[in-house]
Design an enzyme around this catalytic site. Structure first.
Site, PDB file in Angstrom:
ATOM      1  N   GLU A  35     -82.407  -5.981  27.812  1.00  0.00           N
ATOM      2  CA  GLU A  35     -81.334  -4.985  27.712  1.00  0.00           C
ATOM      3  C   GLU A  35     -80.708  -4.704  29.073  1.00  0.00           C
ATOM      4  OE1 GLU A  35     -79.985  -3.804  25.010  1.00  0.00           O
ATOM      5  OE2 GLU A  35     -81.417  -4.689  23.625  1.00  0.00           O
ATOM      6  N   ASN A  70     -76.926  -5.791  30.163  1.00  0.00           N
ATOM      7  CA  ASN A  70     -75.964  -4.781  30.619  1.00  0.00           C
ATOM      8  C   ASN A  70     -75.334  -5.196  31.943  1.00  0.00           C
ATOM      9  OD1 ASN A  70     -76.302  -3.098  28.430  1.00  0.00           O
ATOM     10  ND2 ASN A  70     -77.484  -1.551  29.531  1.00  0.00           N
ATOM     11  N   ARG A  93     -71.248  -5.208  20.331  1.00  0.00           N
ATOM     12  CA  ARG A  93     -72.477  -4.748  20.975  1.00  0.00           C
ATOM     13  C   ARG A  93     -72.926  -3.473  20.270  1.00  0.00           C
ATOM     14  NH1 ARG A  93     -74.592  -8.674  23.321  1.00  0.00           N
ATOM     15  NH2 ARG A  93     -75.937  -7.188  24.351  1.00  0.00           N
TER      16      ARG A  93
END
Length: 146
Positions: free
Chosen positions: A46, A50, A105
């Site tokens: 994650e 990002n 997303r």
């Protein structure tokens, strides 16, 4: 006992799995459960995703840096980019918030990190980048920590 590793790589989506596996292999010295290893891999995924998608807008010339320090059964994980930064960190941490709805997303990255880690600190400056500090204690059941 303190042990640490540092990793830098191009902001390319194919490097996300490399980062995830590398960090998990390093954390494995604490003998975490399979579920705990899955959680740390998910958190790395994650944070790195990002950085690549939001920090660098998929520009492969960007560099993502990861540091992992293990000390007394506690994992200190830092993921850093020098991308566009986050204008409103509190908004970005809200479940389902995303700046890239066209990519479908989920906007759950920070929420997932917060659920799997003991502590999540996000520092960011627009046009300078973002640093995510994550902490997880594995001490409670480890004989290494006694």
């Amino acid at each position: 006992m303190r042990n640490e590793m540092h990793l830098q790589f191009s902001a390319r989506s194919e490097n996300e799995s490399f980062a995830r596996v590398t960090v998990a292999a390093f954390v494995a010295q604490l003998d975490p459960t399979t579920d705990e290893l899955t959680e740390i891999k998910t958190v790395v995924s994650e944070a790195v995703t990002n950085a690549i998608i939001h920090g660098y807008n998929n520009d492969p010339n960007g560099i993502v840096s990861i540091s992992v320090i293990i000390e007394d059964g506690v994992v200190h994980l830092t993921v850093r980019d020098e991308g566009v930064g986050i204008p409103d960190i509190e908004e970005a941490r809200q479940p389902l918030f995303t700046t890239k709805p066209e990519l479908e997303r989920s906007g759950m990255g920070f929420t997932i990190m917060e659920n799997f880690m003991d502590e999540v600190i996000v520092e960011s400056e627009v046009n300078k980048g973002t640093t995510v500090y994550l902490k997880k204690a594995y001490c409670e059941k480890q004989t290494l920590c006694n």
